[in-house]
Design a protein around this motif. Structure first.
Motif, PDB file in Angstrom:
ATOM      1  N   LEU A 113       0.833  -1.200   0.000  1.00  0.00           N
ATOM      2  CA  LEU A 113       0.000   0.000   0.000  1.00  0.00           C
ATOM      3  C   LEU A 113       0.872   1.256   0.000  1.00  0.00           C
ATOM      4  O   LEU A 113       0.555   2.251  -0.661  1.00  0.00           O
ATOM      5  N   GLY A 114       1.975   1.198   0.751  1.00  0.00           N
ATOM      6  CA  GLY A 114       2.899   2.326   0.770  1.00  0.00           C
ATOM      7  C   GLY A 114       3.509   2.574  -0.591  1.00  0.00           C
ATOM      8  O   GLY A 114       3.709   3.728  -0.997  1.00  0.00           O
ATOM      9  N   PHE A 115       3.817   1.501  -1.310  1.00  0.00           N
ATOM     10  CA  PHE A 115       4.375   1.619  -2.657  1.00  0.00           C
ATOM     11  C   PHE A 115       3.422   2.384  -3.569  1.00  0.00           C
ATOM     12  O   PHE A 115       3.809   3.332  -4.252  1.00  0.00           O
ATOM     13  N   VAL A 116       2.161   1.964  -3.577  1.00  0.00           N
ATOM     14  CA  VAL A 116       1.176   2.606  -4.448  1.00  0.00           C
ATOM     15  C   VAL A 116       0.986   4.073  -4.045  1.00  0.00           C
ATOM     16  O   VAL A 116       0.987   4.970  -4.899  1.00  0.00           O
ATOM     17  N   ALA A 117       0.838   4.323  -2.737  1.00  0.00           N
ATOM     18  CA  ALA A 117       0.638   5.699  -2.264  1.00  0.00           C
ATOM     19  C   ALA A 117       1.844   6.581  -2.602  1.00  0.00           C
ATOM     20  O   ALA A 117       1.685   7.736  -2.998  1.00  0.00           O
ATOM     21  N   HIS A 118       3.050   6.031  -2.443  1.00  0.00           N
ATOM     22  CA  HIS A 118       4.278   6.776  -2.725  1.00  0.00           C
ATOM     23  C   HIS A 118       4.335   7.189  -4.190  1.00  0.00           C
ATOM     24  O   HIS A 118       4.612   8.347  -4.528  1.00  0.00           O
ATOM     25  N   GLU A 119       4.060   6.249  -5.085  1.00  0.00           N
ATOM     26  CA  GLU A 119       4.111   6.537  -6.511  1.00  0.00           C
ATOM     27  C   GLU A 119       3.016   7.521  -6.921  1.00  0.00           C
ATOM     28  O   GLU A 119       3.256   8.437  -7.708  1.00  0.00           O
TER      29      GLU A 119
ATOM     30  N   SER B 192       9.889   4.147 -12.961  1.00  0.00           N
ATOM     31  CA  SER B 192       9.632   4.348 -11.535  1.00  0.00           C
ATOM     32  C   SER B 192      10.941   4.405 -10.760  1.00  0.00           C
ATOM     33  O   SER B 192      11.127   5.284  -9.911  1.00  0.00           O
ATOM     34  N   ALA B 193      11.862   3.489 -11.065  1.00  0.00           N
ATOM     35  CA  ALA B 193      13.132   3.434 -10.329  1.00  0.00           C
ATOM     36  C   ALA B 193      13.974   4.681 -10.577  1.00  0.00           C
ATOM     37  O   ALA B 193      14.444   5.325  -9.626  1.00  0.00           O
ATOM     38  N   LEU B 194      14.157   5.041 -11.834  1.00  0.00           N
ATOM     39  CA  LEU B 194      14.999   6.197 -12.155  1.00  0.00           C
ATOM     40  C   LEU B 194      14.349   7.489 -11.657  1.00  0.00           C
ATOM     41  O   LEU B 194      15.032   8.382 -11.139  1.00  0.00           O
ATOM     42  N   GLY B 195      13.041   7.590 -11.817  1.00  0.00           N
ATOM     43  CA  GLY B 195      12.337   8.780 -11.329  1.00  0.00           C
ATOM     44  C   GLY B 195      12.470   8.934  -9.821  1.00  0.00           C
ATOM     45  O   GLY B 195      12.678  10.039  -9.304  1.00  0.00           O
ATOM     46  N   ASN B 196      12.374   7.829  -9.089  1.00  0.00           N
ATOM     47  CA  ASN B 196      12.529   7.884  -7.637  1.00  0.00           C
ATOM     48  C   ASN B 196      13.938   8.294  -7.230  1.00  0.00           C
ATOM     49  O   ASN B 196      14.123   9.057  -6.276  1.00  0.00           O
ATOM     50  N   LEU B 197      14.949   7.790  -7.950  1.00  0.00           N
ATOM     51  CA  LEU B 197      16.329   8.159  -7.633  1.00  0.00           C
ATOM     52  C   LEU B 197      16.561   9.652  -7.855  1.00  0.00           C
ATOM     53  O   LEU B 197      17.239  10.307  -7.056  1.00  0.00           O
TER      54      LEU B 197
ATOM     55  N   ALA C  83      17.428  12.475  -5.110  1.00  0.00           N
ATOM     56  CA  ALA C  83      18.599  13.352  -5.243  1.00  0.00           C
ATOM     57  C   ALA C  83      18.201  14.816  -5.085  1.00  0.00           C
ATOM     58  O   ALA C  83      18.874  15.583  -4.384  1.00  0.00           O
ATOM     59  N   PHE C  84      17.101  15.226  -5.715  1.00  0.00           N
ATOM     60  CA  PHE C  84      16.637  16.612  -5.593  1.00  0.00           C
ATOM     61  C   PHE C  84      16.276  16.943  -4.140  1.00  0.00           C
ATOM     62  O   PHE C  84      16.447  18.072  -3.684  1.00  0.00           O
ATOM     63  N   LYS C  85      15.790  15.952  -3.430  1.00  0.00           N
ATOM     64  CA  LYS C  85      15.332  16.147  -2.053  1.00  0.00           C
ATOM     65  C   LYS C  85      16.502  16.418  -1.102  1.00  0.00           C
ATOM     66  O   LYS C  85      16.390  17.236  -0.182  1.00  0.00           O
ATOM     67  N   PHE C  86      17.644  15.753  -1.345  1.00  0.00           N
ATOM     68  CA  PHE C  86      18.747  15.821  -0.388  1.00  0.00           C
ATOM     69  C   PHE C  86      19.958  16.613  -0.864  1.00  0.00           C
ATOM     70  O   PHE C  86      20.838  16.924  -0.063  1.00  0.00           O
ATOM     71  N   THR C  87      20.034  16.935  -2.146  1.00  0.00           N
ATOM     72  CA  THR C  87      21.184  17.702  -2.612  1.00  0.00           C
ATOM     73  C   THR C  87      21.139  19.125  -2.054  1.00  0.00           C
ATOM     74  O   THR C  87      20.066  19.643  -1.725  1.00  0.00           O
ATOM     75  N   GLY C  88      22.317  19.763  -1.961  1.00  0.00           N
ATOM     76  CA  GLY C  88      22.367  21.114  -1.440  1.00  0.00           C
ATOM     77  C   GLY C  88      21.682  22.110  -2.365  1.00  0.00           C
ATOM     78  O   GLY C  88      21.650  21.937  -3.584  1.00  0.00           O
TER      79      GLY C  88
ATOM     80  N   LEU D 151       9.973   4.637   1.639  1.00  0.00           N
ATOM     81  CA  LEU D 151       9.851   3.474   0.744  1.00  0.00           C
ATOM     82  C   LEU D 151      10.527   3.688  -0.608  1.00  0.00           C
ATOM     83  O   LEU D 151      10.652   2.746  -1.377  1.00  0.00           O
ATOM     84  N   GLY D 152      10.959   4.926  -0.898  1.00  0.00           N
ATOM     85  CA  GLY D 152      11.462   5.240  -2.233  1.00  0.00           C
ATOM     86  C   GLY D 152      12.571   4.331  -2.700  1.00  0.00           C
ATOM     87  O   GLY D 152      12.503   3.745  -3.788  1.00  0.00           O
ATOM     88  N   LEU D 153      13.640   4.180  -1.903  1.00  0.00           N
ATOM     89  CA  LEU D 153      14.783   3.373  -2.329  1.00  0.00           C
ATOM     90  C   LEU D 153      14.464   1.892  -2.311  1.00  0.00           C
ATOM     91  O   LEU D 153      14.999   1.122  -3.115  1.00  0.00           O
ATOM     92  N   SER D 154      13.596   1.472  -1.408  1.00  0.00           N
ATOM     93  CA  SER D 154      13.156   0.072  -1.401  1.00  0.00           C
ATOM     94  C   SER D 154      12.387  -0.248  -2.685  1.00  0.00           C
ATOM     95  O   SER D 154      12.576  -1.298  -3.301  1.00  0.00           O
ATOM     96  N   ILE D 155      11.535   0.697  -3.097  1.00  0.00           N
ATOM     97  CA  ILE D 155      10.789   0.537  -4.345  1.00  0.00           C
ATOM     98  C   ILE D 155      11.747   0.480  -5.528  1.00  0.00           C
ATOM     99  O   ILE D 155      11.596  -0.340  -6.430  1.00  0.00           O
TER     100      ILE D 155
END
Length: 313
Positions: free
Chosen positions: A102-108, A213-218, A222-227, A278-282
């Protein structure tokens, strides 16, 4: 009766019933099988009769009946408790798996809805139109939302034993589509996206939705944590008969600990807790479904590189 319990049934209110219940619980927690639970009582019976033979002691008929009643009730109580414990463990695992799914679907869904909302906000400002690049991003986001629903249905098919579908795609065209969406996300996060030139003759055979999905999540990670004001880079490398997609950021380096822990479900290491972890697990599940490998490499004091390694078509 207080010791063995009544004949023909479980002995919850006897000394034997309490001991057998505890025994069944302990064997379950230590990973034994139900066969081993039963064999324990068979071994006990054998040990008693062997000891009586060695001591030349006679076991009277009534005593043997009592022994059999003890063993029968002990087996019943131990197996009942053993089965109960195993069912609790199974239910807990199923619950965790359902929560993760359920987390996977909600995350995407959330990721693509956010992108669609960004595109709509730019269009509402009047600076861009529906027919431009931003309108294309909105269209792709809606298509992705539909794809998630399709993949959820496909997941049900795979659970029934049907294989996922892969097709041959041009990597340059695929990344061009990803780039349009990612560039808008980068702009909203106050950073820059750099995509290296890609050989137009590179092809991979993958489930395009899962790889997207995988590349988009990565990239979103990256945008979330980069300076702020730094650059996130996406590049493609050929290594023998493999193709590697690298996403590099400037987050300052990985946190202390085992890098593999980053791929655990519901794991959040940064200060930004807007996701569910769940992003990296997905990502890893999606990459592995495409016969690939997802790894991370630390660049201490600078950032890190997430790599998707795929077979070359």
């Amino acid at each position: 009766m207080a010791v063995s319990g009544a004949a023909g049934g479980p002995s919850q209110f006897s000394e034997l019933g309490e001991a057998a219940t505890q025994h069944g619980r302990e064997l379950s927690l230590h990973g034994f099988t139900v066969e081993q639970v039963v064999h324990d009582y068979g071994d006990l019976c054998q040990a008693i009769t062997d000891l009586a033979s060695e001591l030349d002691a006679t076991i009277e008929t009534e005593e043997f009946r009592t022994l059999n009643r003890c063993l029968d009730n002990g087996i019943a109580d131990a197996v009942t408790e053993f089965s109960h414990q195993r069912k609790m463990i199974s239910d807990d695992r199923e619950s965790q798996a359902l929560n993760q799914r359920l987390g996977f679907v909600a995350h995407e869904l959330r990721n693509h809805i956010n992108t669609a909302m960004l595109a709509v906000s730019y269009i509402k400002l009047g600076a861009v139109g529906f027919n431009g690049a931003t309108g294309g991003v909105l269209d792709r986001s809606l298509q992705s939302l539909k794809s998630i629903v399709d993949h959820s249905l496909a997941d049900v098919r795979m659970a029934a034993g049907l294989p996922s579908r892969s097709r041959r795609i041009n990597l340059a065209d695929f990344i061009a589509g990803i780039q349009s969406t990612a560039a808008l996300e980068a702009q909203s996060r106050g950073c820059e996206l750099s995509v290296a030139e890609i050989d137009p003759q590179l092809f991979v055979e993958v489930d395009e939705g899962l790889l997207s999905s995988a590349l988009g999540n990565l990239l979103q990670n990256a945008f979330k944590f980069t300076g702020h004001g730094t650059r996130v880079s996406l590049s493609v490398h050929i290594v023998g008969d493999r193709i590697r997609l690298d996403v590099q950021d400037h987050c300052g380096g990985l946190p202390p600990g085992n890098p593999e822990d980053l791929f655990l479900p519901f794991k959040q290491n940064g200060a930004d807790k807007s996701g569910v972890g769940l992003g990296l697990s997905i990502c890893r599940r999606s990459v592995e479904a495409n016969k690939g490998v997802l790894t991370v490499r630390d660049l201490p004091g600078s950032g890190c590189v997430f790599s998707i390694d795929l077979p070359r078509r």
